[in-house]
Motif scaffolding. Structure first.
Motif, PDB file in Angstrom:
ATOM      1  N   LEU A 171      12.861 -35.069 106.736  1.00 27.68           N
ATOM      2  CA  LEU A 171      13.249 -34.045 105.776  1.00 27.68           C
ATOM      3  C   LEU A 171      14.759 -33.866 105.761  1.00 27.68           C
ATOM      4  CD1 LEU A 171      10.530 -31.341 106.511  1.00 27.68           C
ATOM      5  CD2 LEU A 171      10.561 -32.974 104.624  1.00 27.68           C
ATOM      6  N   ARG A 172      15.261 -33.499 104.586  1.00 26.17           N
ATOM      7  CA  ARG A 172      16.669 -33.175 104.427  1.00 26.17           C
ATOM      8  C   ARG A 172      16.784 -31.728 103.958  1.00 26.17           C
ATOM      9  NH1 ARG A 172      17.670 -37.813 100.236  1.00 26.17           N
ATOM     10  NH2 ARG A 172      15.562 -37.079  99.763  1.00 26.17           N
ATOM     11  N   TYR A 173      17.824 -31.064 104.426  1.00 27.92           N
ATOM     12  CA  TYR A 173      18.003 -29.647 104.155  1.00 27.92           C
ATOM     13  C   TYR A 173      19.323 -29.433 103.416  1.00 27.92           C
ATOM     14  CZ  TYR A 173      14.275 -29.149 107.569  1.00 27.92           C
ATOM     15  OH  TYR A 173      13.094 -29.250 108.236  1.00 27.92           O
ATOM     16  N   VAL A 174      19.290 -28.485 102.491  1.00 28.46           N
ATOM     17  CA  VAL A 174      20.473 -28.158 101.704  1.00 28.46           C
ATOM     18  C   VAL A 174      20.930 -26.768 102.083  1.00 28.46           C
ATOM     19  CG1 VAL A 174      21.413 -27.883  99.392  1.00 28.46           C
ATOM     20  CG2 VAL A 174      19.642 -29.599  99.824  1.00 28.46           C
ATOM     21  N   GLU A 175      22.183 -26.628 102.435  1.00 27.77           N
ATOM     22  CA  GLU A 175      22.720 -25.317 102.778  1.00 27.77           C
ATOM     23  C   GLU A 175      22.722 -24.423 101.552  1.00 27.77           C
ATOM     24  OE1 GLU A 175      23.209 -24.439 105.715  1.00 27.77           O
ATOM     25  OE2 GLU A 175      23.086 -26.390 106.684  1.00 27.77           O
ATOM     26  N   ASN A 176      22.543 -23.141 101.766  1.00 20.87           N
ATOM     27  CA  ASN A 176      22.480 -22.190 100.655  1.00 20.87           C
ATOM     28  C   ASN A 176      23.824 -22.015  99.956  1.00 20.87           C
ATOM     29  OD1 ASN A 176      19.762 -21.663 101.089  1.00 20.87           O
ATOM     30  ND2 ASN A 176      20.224 -20.124 102.657  1.00 20.87           N
ATOM     31  N   GLU A 177      24.919 -22.205 100.717  1.00 18.01           N
ATOM     32  CA  GLU A 177      26.229 -21.967 100.128  1.00 18.01           C
ATOM     33  C   GLU A 177      26.657 -23.172  99.306  1.00 18.01           C
ATOM     34  OE1 GLU A 177      25.496 -21.782 103.294  1.00 18.01           O
ATOM     35  OE2 GLU A 177      25.522 -19.621 103.694  1.00 18.01           O
ATOM     36  N   PRO A 178      27.192 -22.948  98.093  1.00 14.28           N
ATOM     37  CA  PRO A 178      27.661 -24.066  97.289  1.00 14.28           C
ATOM     38  C   PRO A 178      28.845 -24.751  97.960  1.00 14.28           C
ATOM     39  CG  PRO A 178      28.349 -21.967  96.323  1.00 14.28           C
ATOM     40  CD  PRO A 178      27.405 -21.638  97.415  1.00 14.28           C
ATOM     41  N   GLY A 179      28.906 -26.090  97.765  1.00 13.25           N
ATOM     42  CA  GLY A 179      30.009 -26.857  98.315  1.00 13.25           C
ATOM     43  C   GLY A 179      29.950 -27.028  99.809  1.00 13.25           C
ATOM     44  N   SER A 180      28.769 -26.889 100.396  1.00 10.59           N
ATOM     45  CA  SER A 180      28.672 -26.968 101.857  1.00 10.59           C
ATOM     46  C   SER A 180      28.480 -28.391 102.354  1.00 10.59           C
ATOM     47  CB  SER A 180      27.510 -26.095 102.354  1.00 10.59           C
ATOM     48  OG  SER A 180      26.299 -26.517 101.750  1.00 10.59           O
ATOM     49  N   GLY A 181      28.504 -29.369 101.436  1.00 11.42           N
ATOM     50  CA  GLY A 181      28.371 -30.740 101.883  1.00 11.42           C
ATOM     51  C   GLY A 181      27.026 -31.324 101.535  1.00 11.42           C
ATOM     52  N   PRO A 182      26.804 -32.601 101.852  1.00 14.37           N
ATOM     53  CA  PRO A 182      25.559 -33.282 101.485  1.00 14.37           C
ATOM     54  C   PRO A 182      24.370 -32.795 102.308  1.00 14.37           C
ATOM     55  CG  PRO A 182      26.911 -34.686 102.888  1.00 14.37           C
ATOM     56  CD  PRO A 182      27.741 -33.485 102.573  1.00 14.37           C
ATOM     57  N   ALA A 183      23.172 -33.091 101.782  1.00 12.10           N
ATOM     58  CA  ALA A 183      21.948 -32.744 102.515  1.00 12.10           C
ATOM     59  C   ALA A 183      21.925 -33.517 103.821  1.00 12.10           C
ATOM     60  CB  ALA A 183      20.726 -33.093 101.672  1.00 12.10           C
ATOM     61  N   ARG A 184      21.367 -32.903 104.856  1.00 16.84           N
ATOM     62  CA  ARG A 184      21.374 -33.529 106.174  1.00 16.84           C
ATOM     63  C   ARG A 184      20.028 -33.311 106.852  1.00 16.84           C
ATOM     64  NH1 ARG A 184      21.738 -29.326 109.700  1.00 16.84           N
ATOM     65  NH2 ARG A 184      22.483 -27.353 108.868  1.00 16.84           N
ATOM     66  N   PRO A 185      19.629 -34.254 107.722  1.00 17.86           N
ATOM     67  CA  PRO A 185      18.396 -34.055 108.487  1.00 17.86           C
ATOM     68  C   PRO A 185      18.555 -32.881 109.439  1.00 17.86           C
ATOM     69  CG  PRO A 185      19.116 -36.356 108.521  1.00 17.86           C
ATOM     70  CD  PRO A 185      20.238 -35.550 107.958  1.00 17.86           C
ATOM     71  N   ARG A 186      17.439 -32.273 109.776  1.00 22.45           N
ATOM     72  CA  ARG A 186      17.484 -31.147 110.711  1.00 22.45           C
ATOM     73  C   ARG A 186      16.205 -31.118 111.522  1.00 22.45           C
ATOM     74  NH1 ARG A 186      16.831 -25.024 108.835  1.00 22.45           N
ATOM     75  NH2 ARG A 186      14.775 -25.910 108.569  1.00 22.45           N
ATOM     76  N   ALA A 187      16.307 -30.670 112.737  1.00 22.02           N
ATOM     77  CA  ALA A 187      15.129 -30.585 113.593  1.00 22.02           C
ATOM     78  C   ALA A 187      14.206 -29.489 113.095  1.00 22.02           C
ATOM     79  CB  ALA A 187      15.552 -30.287 115.035  1.00 22.02           C
ATOM     80  N   PRO A 188      12.891 -29.610 113.362  1.00 21.52           N
ATOM     81  CA  PRO A 188      11.948 -28.585 112.931  1.00 21.52           C
ATOM     82  C   PRO A 188      12.280 -27.222 113.519  1.00 21.52           C
ATOM     83  CG  PRO A 188      10.803 -30.575 113.644  1.00 21.52           C
ATOM     84  CD  PRO A 188      12.234 -30.735 114.011  1.00 21.52           C
ATOM     85  N   HIS A 189      11.964 -26.153 112.770  1.00 21.25           N
ATOM     86  CA  HIS A 189      12.198 -24.810 113.271  1.00 21.25           C
ATOM     87  C   HIS A 189      10.979 -23.962 112.949  1.00 21.25           C
ATOM     88  CE1 HIS A 189      12.898 -24.045 109.048  1.00 21.25           C
ATOM     89  NE2 HIS A 189      12.898 -22.763 109.291  1.00 21.25           N
ATOM     90  N   GLY A 190      11.028 -22.687 113.321  1.00 22.74           N
ATOM     91  CA  GLY A 190       9.906 -21.802 113.072  1.00 22.74           C
ATOM     92  C   GLY A 190       9.245 -21.430 114.380  1.00 22.74           C
ATOM     93  N   GLN A 191       8.742 -20.193 114.449  1.00 24.23           N
ATOM     94  CA  GLN A 191       8.218 -19.708 115.726  1.00 24.23           C
ATOM     95  C   GLN A 191       7.059 -20.542 116.240  1.00 24.23           C
ATOM     96  OE1 GLN A 191       5.677 -16.178 116.060  1.00 24.23           O
ATOM     97  NE2 GLN A 191       7.215 -15.308 117.430  1.00 24.23           N
ATOM     98  N   LYS A 192       6.083 -20.816 115.364  1.00 19.72           N
ATOM     99  CA  LYS A 192       4.916 -21.547 115.846  1.00 19.72           C
ATOM    100  C   LYS A 192       5.298 -22.933 116.340  1.00 19.72           C
ATOM    101  CE  LYS A 192       0.239 -23.018 114.903  1.00 19.72           C
ATOM    102  NZ  LYS A 192      -0.967 -22.888 114.089  1.00 19.72           N
ATOM    103  N   GLN A 193       6.162 -23.603 115.597  1.00 20.10           N
ATOM    104  CA  GLN A 193       6.599 -24.929 116.012  1.00 20.10           C
ATOM    105  C   GLN A 193       7.270 -24.873 117.382  1.00 20.10           C
ATOM    106  OE1 GLN A 193       5.771 -27.540 114.460  1.00 20.10           O
ATOM    107  NE2 GLN A 193       6.186 -27.561 112.282  1.00 20.10           N
ATOM    108  N   ARG A 194       8.076 -23.859 117.597  1.00 19.44           N
ATOM    109  CA  ARG A 194       8.783 -23.733 118.877  1.00 19.44           C
ATOM    110  C   ARG A 194       7.808 -23.446 120.020  1.00 19.44           C
ATOM    111  NH1 ARG A 194      13.267 -25.724 120.113  1.00 19.44           N
ATOM    112  NH2 ARG A 194      13.830 -23.989 121.486  1.00 19.44           N
ATOM    113  N   LEU A 195       6.818 -22.590 119.771  1.00 20.44           N
ATOM    114  CA  LEU A 195       5.860 -22.266 120.826  1.00 20.44           C
ATOM    115  C   LEU A 195       4.993 -23.478 121.170  1.00 20.44           C
ATOM    116  CD1 LEU A 195       4.703 -18.667 119.807  1.00 20.44           C
ATOM    117  CD2 LEU A 195       6.615 -19.366 121.256  1.00 20.44           C
ATOM    118  N   VAL A 196       4.606 -24.239 120.158  1.00 25.32           N
ATOM    119  CA  VAL A 196       3.830 -25.459 120.399  1.00 25.32           C
ATOM    120  C   VAL A 196       4.674 -26.470 121.168  1.00 25.32           C
ATOM    121  CG1 VAL A 196       2.770 -27.462 119.270  1.00 25.32           C
ATOM    122  CG2 VAL A 196       2.263 -25.150 118.457  1.00 25.32           C
ATOM    123  N   ALA A 197       5.941 -26.595 120.783  1.00 22.03           N
ATOM    124  CA  ALA A 197       6.831 -27.529 121.483  1.00 22.03           C
ATOM    125  C   ALA A 197       7.013 -27.132 122.942  1.00 22.03           C
ATOM    126  CB  ALA A 197       8.176 -27.587 120.767  1.00 22.03           C
ATOM    127  N   ALA A 198       7.116 -25.838 123.212  1.00 21.00           N
ATOM    128  CA  ALA A 198       7.253 -25.370 124.592  1.00 21.00           C
ATOM    129  C   ALA A 198       6.018 -25.721 125.412  1.00 21.00           C
ATOM    130  CB  ALA A 198       7.503 -23.862 124.611  1.00 21.00           C
TER     131      ALA A 198
END
Length: 624
Positions: A98-125
């Protein structure tokens, strides 16, 4: 601030996700004809399956409660994930970066990012904790844990298969390990892996114990069960993960991740009491065994099993309880009998003559004895009645009458009227030696008392669309189904018929949404298109109808072709044209042609044109 996922990537996730694979991890699906699948809805209680899945279009819809959507929406509803967490989960399944786009205009190109979210973090732990505990099982300090497993007939391969581990004799070794991997103080406490000490520092929840990882239906570790090993451990014999956002003990069944496919295949589930019993059953060839985790078997567990068994009025699943032969086990069996009435399927009990649980039985007599235990099951009703009547001296009148009074309510609990009558006769003739009429009267009296039970919850289906069963309404639905399910086929023919030709207002709203979504001529079939139309709907009724029509079969055997589309659209327009013809005729009758000559002849010319158009539509609708 983290940005949003690119729309192109979300569309790619929808296209590459096989929705039936995702949903079948929670719901057993069977063919419903026309390429669709059907099962019991996981979002409301039902006896007959109304939950429909369309693999061809990657969407689902429940005709019972009105819920529906794509695979992303299913994970959001079934596992309480956020939209982003659901997309990330499905992307990981499909190998999509997945690629993510920053909310602010002019913040640069889309970039990969690690998964986030509470459930994902708890499962990863928890995944990291599993690896830590498994490694500890091979240390010198874990010898008592290895001996415990060996004494119960489990070798190293069995321990590895079930992910067994050991919590070391240290206060915060796991906590430090996970903190070094980037997990926060709050995440470890929320996950139930660590807890604050009296001094305020963070320490491990489990210490000096043998551990079993507990997994959900999808196979993710969400908690642990920990067995006491040392005499100076003053804690409970078994200690489980506390309630967390991902671990709800009333919903969890140990071993269900390994057993679910065989449960669905065999139409049978064996409910045992502990972790070692599950291991013993699986290794002995009883691959459908599951166990509750630190709580008694209850209604939420029933819901999970019914969906896996596809336990309905038409398809009866088989549930086999195996309890210890002691008083506590018998009490659990009778409690299960009360829950049994919530199952539509057949429920049995299997108790070893020696009172041994499956683990002890396998250790003493081998794998075959475990399989025989399950094979020699008896109906739970028979066990419950015998258990009650055995408490009385049936050689005396008083004993028989008291036994009848205690057993009659059990028979009355049986919902199936014919089975109730049959068990009433059996209670009278085989167990009590009393007149059938006397016992049947007692059963009917007890059944009459039970009718005061609370009524089931009302249907959750939202009052979104009033169903109008008329020829015009049916043909409008068919046209919309073609647009949603076969947009490339419907194409320009569908787009040429405007929303004004739809008489039902909600149908017209869906037709307008199709146009707002870009029209069928440029659409690609599948969940992406359907979600696009759903998002374009301006009211909830139209949104609900899109989900419904996306999985509703066409009124046609086989695949549609251009001729079928033309016939349906001609029939749709014919209804609109005929309605306009009637309006013109009525208006012409009210106009004086002498005083309103121009208006009269203008309307008359329109009428002639519409009648000619209607004749053409009639021929087209007839297949000419």
């Amino acid at each position: 601030m983290a940005g949003r996922i690119r729309d192109e990537d979300i569309a790619l996730v929808r296209e590459r996700t096989a929705i039936d694979d995702v949903i079948s991890e929670t719901v057993t699906l069977r063919s419903a004809g026309g390429g669709n699948l059907k099962g019991l809805c996981p979002f409301h209680d039902e006896k007959s399956p109304s939950f429909n899945v369309s693999p061809a279009r990657n969407v689902w819809y429940c005709f019972g409660c009105g819920a529906g959507g794509d695979a992303i929406k299913f994970l959001m509803d079934a596992e309480h994930l956020s939209f982003v967490e659901s997309v990330e989960r499905l992307a990981a399944r499909s190998g999509i970066q997945l690629r993510y786009v920053e909310n602010e205009p002019g913040s640069g190109p889309a970039r990969p990012r690690a998964p986030h979210g509470q459930k994902q973090r708890l499962v990863a732990a928890h995944a990291a904790a599993v690896e830590f505990y498994r490694g500890q099982l091979t240390t010198a300090g874990a010898r008592p844990a290895r001996e415990f497993l060996a004494q119960r007939g489990f070798d190293r391969a069995a321990a590895e298969r079930y992910g067994c581990g050991f919590a070391p004799d240290a206060w915060d070794l796991l906590t430090k390990h996970l903190r070094q991997q980037g997990f926060t103080h709050d995440e470890l406490v929320t996950a139930g892996l660590s807890r604050p000490s009296r001094s305020g520092s963070l320490i491990d929840r489990f210490r000096r114990r043998l551990l079993w990882p507990i997994r959900d239906l999808a196979g993710d570790v969400i908690g642990f069960g920990a067995r006491r090993l040392f005499d100076d451990d003053d804690g409970p014999k078994y200690l489980n993960t506390p309630e967390t956002p991902i671990y709800k003990k009333s919903h969890v069944l140990y071993g269900v991740d390994q057993a679910k496919r065989e449960i669905a295949k065999q139409g049978r589930v064996v409910v045992v009491e502990g972790y070692t019993d599950v291991m013993a059953c699986h290794l002995a060839g009883v691959s459908t065994a599951v166990a509750t985790c630190g709580t008694s078997f209850g209604g939420d567990h029933i819901g999970v099993l019914r969906r896996l068994l596809l336990d309905t009025d038409d398809v009866a699943g088989e549930i086999i309880f195996t309890f210890d032969g002691d008083a506590a086990g018998q009490k659990a069996a009778l409690r299960a009998f009360e829950d049994d009435q919530r199952f539509v399927g057949r429920t049995f009990i299997a108790v070893s003559p020696d009172g041994m649980d499956p683990c002890d039985l396998r250790l003493a007599k081998g794998d075959l004895a475990v399989r025989d235990l399950v094979a020699r099951r008896e109906p739970l009703v028979d066990f419950a009645l015998r258990h009650v009547t055995d408490r009385y001296d049936l050689d005396t009148v008083d004993g028989r009458v008291e036994a009848m009074r205690r057993a009659a309510p059990l028979v009355a609990m049986i919902k199936d009227r014919e089975k109730r009558e049959g068990y009433g006769r059996r209670l009278a003739e085989e167990l009590l030696g009393m007149e059938i009429d006397t016992v049947q009267r007692a059963v009917r009296a007890a059944a009459g008392d039970s009718r005061a039970a609370p009524a089931p919850p009302a249907d959750r289906r939202p009052p979104a669309v009033a169903v109008v069963d008329s020829p015009q309404s049916r043909i409008e639905r068919e046209a919309l189904k073609l647009a949603l399910q076969y947009p490339a086929l419907a194409g320009p023919m569908f787009d040429a018929v405007e929303a004004g030709d739809y008489r039902h207002p909600v149908h017209a709203a869906v037709r307008a949404a199709v146009a707002d979504a870009g029209g069928t001529s440029s659409a690609a079939a599948g969940a992406v298109w359907i979600e696009k139309v759903r998002d374009a709907c301006t009211d909830l009724g139209a949104q609900a109808l899109v989900g419904e029509l996306a999985v509703e079969p066409l009124r046609l055997d086989g695949e549609p072709d251009p001729r079928y589309v033309a016939i349906q659209l001609a029939g749709l327009q014919r209804g609109s044209v005929n309605g306009r013809i009637q309006e013109l005729k009525s208006k012409l009758q009210r106009i004086n042609p002498v005083n309103n000559k121009d208006e009269y002849f203008a309307l008359f010319g329109e009428l002639l044109s519409l009648e000619q158009h209607a004749r053409a539509l009639n021929e087209q609708a007839a297949g000419g």
